[in-house]
Design a protein around this motif. Structure first.
Motif, PDB file in Angstrom:
ATOM      1  N   ALA A 174       0.826  -1.212   0.000  1.00 23.14           N
ATOM      2  CA  ALA A 174       0.000   0.000   0.000  1.00 23.14           C
ATOM      3  C   ALA A 174       0.861   1.264   0.000  1.00 23.14           C
ATOM      4  N   VAL A 175       1.908   1.283   0.834  1.00 24.90           N
ATOM      5  CA  VAL A 175       2.717   2.520   0.875  1.00 24.90           C
ATOM      6  C   VAL A 175       3.535   2.711  -0.399  1.00 24.90           C
ATOM      7  N   MET A 176       3.730   1.650  -1.165  1.00 24.94           N
ATOM      8  CA  MET A 176       4.528   1.801  -2.388  1.00 24.94           C
ATOM      9  C   MET A 176       3.717   2.318  -3.580  1.00 24.94           C
ATOM     10  N   GLU A 177       2.396   2.454  -3.412  1.00 20.31           N
ATOM     11  CA  GLU A 177       1.600   2.881  -4.570  1.00 20.31           C
ATOM     12  C   GLU A 177       1.908   4.316  -5.002  1.00 20.31           C
ATOM     13  N   ALA A 178       1.950   5.230  -4.037  1.00 21.18           N
ATOM     14  CA  ALA A 178       1.928   6.648  -4.373  1.00 21.18           C
ATOM     15  C   ALA A 178       3.269   7.355  -4.573  1.00 21.18           C
ATOM     16  N   PRO A 179       4.309   7.061  -3.768  1.00 26.21           N
ATOM     17  CA  PRO A 179       5.503   7.911  -3.846  1.00 26.21           C
ATOM     18  C   PRO A 179       6.065   8.043  -5.261  1.00 26.21           C
ATOM     19  N   ALA A 180       6.011   6.972  -6.027  1.00 26.71           N
ATOM     20  CA  ALA A 180       6.559   7.009  -7.383  1.00 26.71           C
ATOM     21  C   ALA A 180       5.930   8.110  -8.230  1.00 26.71           C
ATOM     22  N   ILE A 181       4.641   8.373  -7.990  1.00 28.24           N
ATOM     23  CA  ILE A 181       3.965   9.412  -8.768  1.00 28.24           C
ATOM     24  C   ILE A 181       4.614  10.766  -8.494  1.00 28.24           C
ATOM     25  N   LEU A 182       4.892  11.004  -7.215  1.00 29.58           N
ATOM     26  CA  LEU A 182       5.521  12.282  -6.862  1.00 29.58           C
ATOM     27  C   LEU A 182       6.897  12.401  -7.485  1.00 29.58           C
ATOM     28  N   SER A 183       7.668  11.329  -7.452  1.00 35.71           N
ATOM     29  CA  SER A 183       8.998  11.373  -8.074  1.00 35.71           C
ATOM     30  C   SER A 183       8.891  11.718  -9.558  1.00 35.71           C
ATOM     31  N   ALA A 184       7.933  11.090 -10.227  1.00 36.75           N
ATOM     32  CA  ALA A 184       7.797  11.336 -11.664  1.00 36.75           C
ATOM     33  C   ALA A 184       7.431  12.789 -11.938  1.00 36.75           C
ATOM     34  N   LEU A 185       6.507  13.320 -11.124  1.00 35.64           N
ATOM     35  CA  LEU A 185       6.133  14.721 -11.341  1.00 35.64           C
ATOM     36  C   LEU A 185       7.332  15.625 -11.075  1.00 35.64           C
ATOM     37  N   TYR A 186       8.108  15.291 -10.067  1.00 40.49           N
ATOM     38  CA  TYR A 186       9.317  16.068  -9.797  1.00 40.49           C
ATOM     39  C   TYR A 186      10.235  16.048 -11.015  1.00 40.49           C
ATOM     40  N   LEU A 187      10.389  14.866 -11.626  1.00 39.77           N
ATOM     41  CA  LEU A 187      11.252  14.738 -12.803  1.00 39.77           C
ATOM     42  C   LEU A 187      10.794  15.643 -13.949  1.00 39.77           C
ATOM     43  N   VAL A 188       9.495  15.794 -14.092  1.00 36.45           N
ATOM     44  CA  VAL A 188       8.997  16.616 -15.194  1.00 36.45           C
ATOM     45  C   VAL A 188       9.110  18.098 -14.882  1.00 36.45           C
ATOM     46  N   PHE A 189       8.741  18.453 -13.650  1.00 40.34           N
ATOM     47  CA  PHE A 189       8.575  19.872 -13.387  1.00 40.34           C
ATOM     48  C   PHE A 189       9.755  20.535 -12.698  1.00 40.34           C
ATOM     49  N   LYS A 190      10.764  19.783 -12.307  1.00 39.03           N
ATOM     50  CA  LYS A 190      11.906  20.410 -11.620  1.00 39.03           C
ATOM     51  C   LYS A 190      12.534  21.430 -12.553  1.00 39.03           C
ATOM     52  N   GLY A 191      12.937  22.539 -11.971  1.00 35.08           N
ATOM     53  CA  GLY A 191      13.525  23.566 -12.813  1.00 35.08           C
ATOM     54  C   GLY A 191      12.476  24.460 -13.453  1.00 35.08           C
ATOM     55  N   SER A 192      11.301  23.867 -13.809  1.00 36.32           N
ATOM     56  CA  SER A 192      10.324  24.676 -14.529  1.00 36.32           C
ATOM     57  C   SER A 192       9.561  25.596 -13.595  1.00 36.32           C
TER      58      SER A 192
END
Ligand SMILES: Nc1ncnc2c1ncn2[C@@H]1O[C@H](COP(=O)(O)O)[C@@H](O)[C@H]1O
Ligand SMILES: Nc1ncnc2c1ncn2[C@@H]1O[C@H](COP(=O)(O)O)[C@@H](O)[C@H]1O
Ligand SMILES: Nc1ncnc2c1ncn2[C@@H]1O[C@H](COP(=O)(O)O)[C@@H](O)[C@H]1O
Ligand code: NA
Ligand code: NA
Ligand code: NA
Lengths: 323, 103, 103, 103, 323, 323
Positions: free
Chosen positions: A139-157
């Motif tokens: 259950a705890v592994m479901e969500a964090p990956a989504i945040l990492s991915a969004l960070y990858l897209v929007f970092k810097g922007s």
């Protein structure tokens, strides 16, 4: 090696895997066989409820432990970290743009609950026990990956795109709530609660899993039929390599925190599996520019069958050999 | 029987956007709309069908909204930004309604 | 907000024809359409409802397709032969769309 | 391809009224109509969704009926009394149909 | 005769048949009781999967035999031949045109899987065993009748109307694929596979059958309500006579190829039963000019209840008396 | 008192009640968790069929009795009378207009079958037996309240608004037909019938009830979220007081006609519970001017959870103390 093969063989001729193969065959041969959406959802709700409940009951029996806390933390970190690895790999191996690569990466950090359930059922078959709290780790592994991915897209922007609604959608996602909720119900009511409903959540479990995998086969096959247009060879390769990397990482961490061999096999499976329910829905909202066909085909069309047929037997064999 | 001119707006949008879309309509003061299920379709991003799907990701919904003509522009302006990044299809038809006071 | 004229075609046809119909649309180079479920209805061949039905035989689907005006005739000519022997109902409405480049 | 003018009437009404509504249409000699499911919506009486509902009470249906123009008034007059006390939304659109003899 | 009556009585007061009667009553009295489409489909998928799987397991146990091959061939021929008999009978007895007569005939060559399942459950009740491969016979009997019917319509006209899509739709029809697929899964995994899922596919089977027959009763009753307008007396008569002719033929063939008494009863049931799922859908595509109300009312409104209440007990009694 | 509390505590930590709480939590926290409409209907059909069938079987065993007739008559009268009490109470306590008050009153005269089923399952847990025919009492209590409510609205106005269609819709309402039909099937086939399907209707019963209550929690929570706008404090208070009045009346009548303690607890539950399926649908047709949000929120949002958590344990404790 012989062991792994014989185990793989044994797994492959189970009704569960053959049902998946039947679904795959039916949709690739363009049969009209289909399972209604409402029924697929019902089966998924049943499986989440049953697996969560059983996990809770077994935690109630074994009691809390530092191992539980360690595993939850490890799960959180693995789920957050895996997308970075996947993202780098995708940028090296394929020509996906930043957005699509991040979207695919999110799926590989998160987990597939059916893959997890199948692994449990394979362990059961071989009478290998595992920690009941692994459900909570899932259950705890479901969500964090989504945040990492969004960070990858929007970092810097500078943009964040994370409004409160999105947070809630990710954290209170239907399958997380159901899994965790059923886990707590199991934990609170314990074996006494289990005896009240075990002929519902234990007896028919494997049968329902068969029909659900039949449906997954149908859906995966449909995706594969469309895949030729969009999937390059390198992307297919990624779908087979990434789970192995995830599993290796899961194995190391599992050994480090002292899980049982069953627990290690499950953690490997979680790391190796890729989401196809929660993360795609989140991506449609948060990264609509990413092409759903790409991430769904990787996760459901290639990685899912790979884990089901080759992955799980390998992970179980490796875990029992090492622990 | 007396009828009154109005606009029928039909928006086909991804199912995971439903809640946001409802909020956007509310914020544009549109409280009258109907959501209809969609079974499948085809577009630039390929064919799809809802059959056997568990995730909301692979589905669309159709929102039908009947409003007075003078509110159309307001709706489009408030709702369009939400649709823009998404793959929604928006169509607007002239229609006649009974009981104009409802809209 | 700028809108562009287009046509909204709605075709109600038997569910078992779905695949053929999709192929016919593809052959007419129509890749944008949406299929909506139908619960029941009535026609010259009597009343019906989907409730409790297992066979596809007893059901219809509604196909909604929004296209540029100049492609309408092409669509009708390519798709009509398929509908002709069947019990489909075809209606065409004028509409306005946002983002004309999509259609 | 030759098309003929007609009217497309769309009525959104409470699901428990389905049977009465069908009877009313029959009494008005309208035997061609299609009923489509509705998933949810919003109106003066608040938001709603069909998800998880057991009772018909919490749902609507959409009735689509395509008729010749000259029968429109007749339909509205015979069917309106039924809708009046209820929370139905009625909209009428001009459309073109193939095979006029059907309608 | 007394035996047949007492058997019929016994069958009639089972929950299965009474559930069908309840459905019939509810829809004829215009109650709003209804079962959602998705749920009806789910039950049908469950029944096909379970019956196919069990058939496969029992073939796995008994092993291949010439009897299997003979039965498959017999099934193919019966399914292809029955529509010709039905067609002639319809032309003699009723005033249906060629197209409608062929469409009705197709239904009687093909089979109704629920009628078959009910017969199996009646045999079980009376501890009469039957050949496990009869499920495979049922599967091969689904499609040939459709081809015969199309031949009846188009012969002489030069048209064939059989494009590749239609072939695939007929042969890879959802219920055939599921039934045959589950049969193979059962055959491959054998009793070991069965023990994994028997509390799903065996224990609740009769209960699901009850609810499914409730639904069939609802649907059949709705058809009957509309039937007055279209069904003449002669067509109703046909719906009662044709199953008896089919059963007689099935009985002869069953005896000739040496089936057990249970097997003969099942073959009689298959021949006597009329399709209401696969064939109607194929007719809508291939013979859209035929009126669906006619063939659905014959098959589902008259023949199905006839077989359920009178037919099956008679077939079982005859088969046990003769074999 | 201590007994009641411990019983309440015991009931509250059962999987059934916790599942309801989970649903409530999920929808109040705006999680997207939801159960498809078709699945909710399927579970409700299953529960009605199972409970009706079991009631019929137990009547078959115990045989007819005057107690049965007395209970049916008592149920009819209670259902018809309760709306008048509720109506007066609403006019005193709240400022609802005549139409809305009558519509709400109708719900409290009628019954909630899930509340009834939950009470049965609580009795089972504590091995308290009850009369099998209470299911039939539940069935007869569904409709009369609707007639009382319509009388309250239209008396004096001369209008009747009761056309034949409405009568049929009320009396041949889907859940009544299914419950009574299954009851008769159980009564006719008896224990022999039960053994054929018990692993379908008994074994998984509590588990299905869990998932159904999860769904009820989701729906009730959605209603509560909207309730703030329309529900005054006095209406909420009514939703808690009215069930207690109903239960008290049911208790008196149960004692008077000599029911067992289990039977009294069930009659109290029936009187205390408020309809949320049949009556709302009838109100939409017969009293469209009444606001559905009001009556649904009272019945499903407040009274239903109240009965589930506090009501039933109290009714059982009182009934066992008195009888
Ligand atoms: N021209 C159109 N007419 C009707 N529906 C459309 C059209 N184009 C797209 N859609 C719907 O919108 C979805 C997404 O479209 P797309 O973004 O082009 O992939 C499709 O799957 C269809 O359901
Ligand atoms: N005038 C109409 N308006 C809307 N739908 C129609 C109309 N006529 C027929 N239909 C639909 O098409 C189906 C078949 O019509 P028919 O071929 O007339 O039996 C009906 O069951 C309806 O669902
Ligand atoms: N302007 C509108 N456009 C489309 N649907 C509407 C509109 N107004 C109401 N509806 C539908 O009709 C239902 C009842 O409306 P109301 O009576 O206003 O609560 C709503 O829940 C919607 O499904
Ligand atoms: Na993973
Ligand atoms: Na046959
Ligand atoms: Na009550």
């Amino acid at each position: 090696m012989g062991d792994i093969l014989s185990l793989a063989g044994q797994t492959l001729v189970s009704p569960i895997i053959l049902s998946f193969a039947l679904g795959l065959f039916a949709s690739i041969s363009r049969s009209e066989l289909s399972i209604p959406e409402a029924v697929a959802k019902a089966m998924s709700i049943y499986l989440l409820f049953a697996i969560g409940f059983k996990g809770g009951v077994s935690l109630n029996e074994s009691g809390m432990s530092t191992s539980l806390v360690l595993s939850l933390v490890a799960g959180l970190i693995l789920s957050a970290a895996l997308p970075f690895i996947a993202f780098v790999l995708l940028q090296v191996m394929t020509n996906l743009d930043r957005t699509n690569a991040a979207a695919v990466a999110a799926h590989y950090g998160s987990i597939s609950i059916v893959t997890f359930v199948t692994a449990i059922s394979v362990l059961d078959q071989q009478s290998i026990t595992s920690e009941g709290f692994m459900v909570a780790v899932a259950a705890v592994m479901e969500a964090p990956a989504i945040l990492s991915a969004l960070y990858l897209v929007f970092k810097g922007s500078g943009e964040t795109k994370m409004d409160a609604t999105l947070w809630r959608e990710i954290l209170l996602n239907g399958s997380i709530v159901l899994l965790v909720g059923a886990f707590f119900i199991g934990m609170i009511t314990g074996t006494e609660g289990l005896t009240q409903i075990d002929s519902f959540i234990i007896a028919p479990f494997n049968g329902v899993l068969c029909l659900f995998l039949l449906d997954m086969g149908l859906v995966a096959g449909r995706g594969l039929r469309q895949a030729r247009k969009i999937m390059g060879f390198s992307l297919v390769l990624f779908s087979f390599i990434m789970p192995l990397i995830g599993a290796a990482l899961g194995c190391g961490v599992g050994l480090a925190i002292g899980l049982s061999s069953g627990g290690i096999a499950l953690l490997m499976t979680l790391c190796a599996s890729a989401s196809y329910i929660a993360v795609p829905a989140a991506m449609r909202v948060a990264l609509p520019e990413a092409n759903p066909s790409i991430y769904l085909t990787c996760s459901l069309g290639f990685t899912f069958p790979f884990n089901l047929t080759i992955g799980i037997p390998v992970y179980v064999a490796v875990a029992t050999a090492l622990a | 029987m007396k009828t009154h001119p109005a606009k029928r707006i039909e928006i086909i949008i991804e199912a995971p956007m439903e809640r946001r879309f409802r909020t956007a309509l509310e914020n544009a003061d549109i409280t009258g709309y109907t959501i209809m299920p969609v079974r499948g379709g085809s577009g630039r991003s390929g064919d799809w069908t809802r059959e056997g799907q568990v995730s909301k990701a692979g589905g669309m919904i159709a929102v039908v909204c009947i409003i007075k003509e003078d509110r159309l522009n307001d709706l489009l302006e408030k709702v369009f930004p939400l649709v823009e990044r998404h793959i929604g299809v928006v169509s607007i038809t002239d229609c006649e309604v009974l009981r104009a006071e409802r809209f």
